[in-house]
Design a protein around this motif. Sequence first.
Motif, PDB file in Angstrom:
ATOM      1  N   GLU A  60       0.823  -1.210   0.000  1.00 54.88           N
ATOM      2  CA  GLU A  60       0.000   0.000   0.000  1.00 54.88           C
ATOM      3  C   GLU A  60       0.860   1.264   0.000  1.00 54.88           C
ATOM      4  O   GLU A  60       0.494   2.270  -0.633  1.00 54.88           O
ATOM      5  N   PHE A  61       1.989   1.215   0.695  1.00 53.33           N
ATOM      6  CA  PHE A  61       2.903   2.356   0.662  1.00 53.33           C
ATOM      7  C   PHE A  61       3.375   2.619  -0.762  1.00 53.33           C
ATOM      8  O   PHE A  61       3.478   3.783  -1.193  1.00 53.33           O
ATOM      9  N   ALA A  62       3.677   1.568  -1.507  1.00 51.85           N
ATOM     10  CA  ALA A  62       4.148   1.734  -2.881  1.00 51.85           C
ATOM     11  C   ALA A  62       3.093   2.431  -3.736  1.00 51.85           C
ATOM     12  O   ALA A  62       3.413   3.332  -4.525  1.00 51.85           O
ATOM     13  N   HIS A  63       1.831   2.023  -3.599  1.00 55.76           N
ATOM     14  CA  HIS A  63       0.749   2.708  -4.319  1.00 55.76           C
ATOM     15  C   HIS A  63       0.696   4.187  -3.939  1.00 55.76           C
ATOM     16  O   HIS A  63       0.641   5.067  -4.802  1.00 55.76           O
ATOM     17  N   ALA A  64       0.674   4.460  -2.618  1.00 54.96           N
ATOM     18  CA  ALA A  64       0.495   5.824  -2.134  1.00 54.96           C
ATOM     19  C   ALA A  64       1.668   6.723  -2.524  1.00 54.96           C
ATOM     20  O   ALA A  64       1.471   7.861  -2.985  1.00 54.96           O
ATOM     21  N   THR A 110      -3.891  12.845  -2.723  1.00 53.12           N
ATOM     22  CA  THR A 110      -5.029  12.275  -1.991  1.00 53.12           C
ATOM     23  C   THR A 110      -4.576  11.354  -0.861  1.00 53.12           C
ATOM     24  O   THR A 110      -4.977  11.513   0.299  1.00 53.12           O
ATOM     25  N   ALA A 111      -3.749  10.369  -1.188  1.00 57.92           N
ATOM     26  CA  ALA A 111      -3.300   9.410  -0.178  1.00 57.92           C
ATOM     27  C   ALA A 111      -2.377  10.070   0.840  1.00 57.92           C
ATOM     28  O   ALA A 111      -2.413   9.742   2.034  1.00 57.92           O
ATOM     29  N   GLN A 112      -1.557  11.018   0.389  1.00 53.13           N
ATOM     30  CA  GLN A 112      -0.628  11.694   1.294  1.00 53.13           C
ATOM     31  C   GLN A 112      -1.384  12.470   2.364  1.00 53.13           C
ATOM     32  O   GLN A 112      -1.000  12.467   3.534  1.00 53.13           O
ATOM     33  N   LYS A 113      -2.485  13.112   1.990  1.00 55.51           N
ATOM     34  CA  LYS A 113      -3.283  13.871   2.952  1.00 55.51           C
ATOM     35  C   LYS A 113      -3.936  12.962   3.994  1.00 55.51           C
ATOM     36  O   LYS A 113      -4.286  13.420   5.087  1.00 55.51           O
ATOM     37  N   LEU A 114      -4.115  11.696   3.658  1.00 57.46           N
ATOM     38  CA  LEU A 114      -4.720  10.726   4.575  1.00 57.46           C
ATOM     39  C   LEU A 114      -3.661   9.968   5.373  1.00 57.46           C
ATOM     40  O   LEU A 114      -3.984   8.996   6.064  1.00 57.46           O
ATOM     41  N   PRO A 156       2.511   0.590   9.598  1.00 57.55           N
ATOM     42  CA  PRO A 156       1.442  -0.310   9.145  1.00 57.55           C
ATOM     43  C   PRO A 156       0.043   0.109   9.566  1.00 57.55           C
ATOM     44  O   PRO A 156      -0.937  -0.308   8.930  1.00 57.55           O
ATOM     45  N   MET A 157      -0.087   0.930  10.597  1.00 57.13           N
ATOM     46  CA  MET A 157      -1.408   1.244  11.141  1.00 57.13           C
ATOM     47  C   MET A 157      -2.388   1.827  10.108  1.00 57.13           C
ATOM     48  O   MET A 157      -3.550   1.426  10.074  1.00 57.13           O
ATOM     49  N   PRO A 158      -1.971   2.786   9.258  1.00 53.27           N
ATOM     50  CA  PRO A 158      -2.938   3.318   8.288  1.00 53.27           C
ATOM     51  C   PRO A 158      -3.276   2.344   7.158  1.00 53.27           C
ATOM     52  O   PRO A 158      -4.262   2.546   6.447  1.00 53.27           O
ATOM     53  N   HIS A 159      -2.470   1.308   6.989  1.00 50.41           N
ATOM     54  CA  HIS A 159      -2.625   0.423   5.834  1.00 50.41           C
ATOM     55  C   HIS A 159      -3.354  -0.887   6.137  1.00 50.41           C
ATOM     56  O   HIS A 159      -4.052  -1.425   5.277  1.00 50.41           O
ATOM     57  N   PRO A 179      -6.639   5.406  -1.736  1.00 43.42           N
ATOM     58  CA  PRO A 179      -7.455   6.208  -2.664  1.00 43.42           C
ATOM     59  C   PRO A 179      -6.558   6.962  -3.642  1.00 43.42           C
ATOM     60  O   PRO A 179      -5.546   7.542  -3.255  1.00 43.42           O
ATOM     61  N   VAL A 180      -6.942   6.920  -4.904  1.00 37.79           N
ATOM     62  CA  VAL A 180      -6.167   7.593  -5.946  1.00 37.79           C
ATOM     63  C   VAL A 180      -7.120   8.420  -6.804  1.00 37.79           C
ATOM     64  O   VAL A 180      -8.150   7.921  -7.254  1.00 37.79           O
TER      65      VAL A 180
END
Length: 233
Positions: free
Chosen positions: A27-31, A41-45, A52-55, A76-77
């Motif tokens: 998920e980090f790679a996507h964000a 979008t993902a950075q603001k979240l 790992p907690m947000p993912h 989210p993208v």
Amino acid sequence: MDFRLPFEIDHLPFLFLAIVIAFTVHEFAHAATAYRFGDPTAQKLGRVTLNPMPHVSLLGLLFILFLGFGWARPVPVNRSNFKNPRLMSIVVSAVGPLSNLVVAIVAAAAAYGLFATGALDAASPGLYRAVGLIFFYLVHINMLLFIFNLIPLPPLDGYRIVEDLAPLRLRLQMMKYEAWGVYIFLLIVFITPVFNVTLGPILGQVVVWRHALLAFMSALFGANIDWVYVFGG
């Protein structure tokens, strides 16, 4: 052919750790890639992080531990923020599975590199097995996520890649029936006879790829790991 993981209860901490790492990196790679391409979008979240907690989804984690199928929290993208929406969306989708392949390769190399040094020759049986188990599950889970997420069915990354590669007319049709595709995917996963002739043979390749990767690293580092001993045989 069943890809679900039969594991001993004392393997649970190592399997849990491997899944958390694999989901987080994916998920980090996507964000991070989406943010790099101009979508905040993902950075603001708070998703551009290796925390790992947000993912990690607790329910998704429990599902993969005990049913062999699970999920993390989707990133989210907003593709309208990309300069080249189709191309950059393909890259954002692809980096998730590719990041898992990289982790599998690094884990396999680290395992055989460590054992090649002889650092564990005098280790206690418990330590030897613990090190072997964490590296094994890191390789296996990341290889599983790499192959699994490239399957071209919604909501997987492979579907997103195919959708963005498709001509506009076909893409519009795919989007029209996408919601039904998710239900079909879930039916395939949970109905064993259907799974065994569809996704099962594909995911059966996880063992083949894992074995090939470990064999390559064994030859590269000139080291052997007693996997029978690691698994208590």
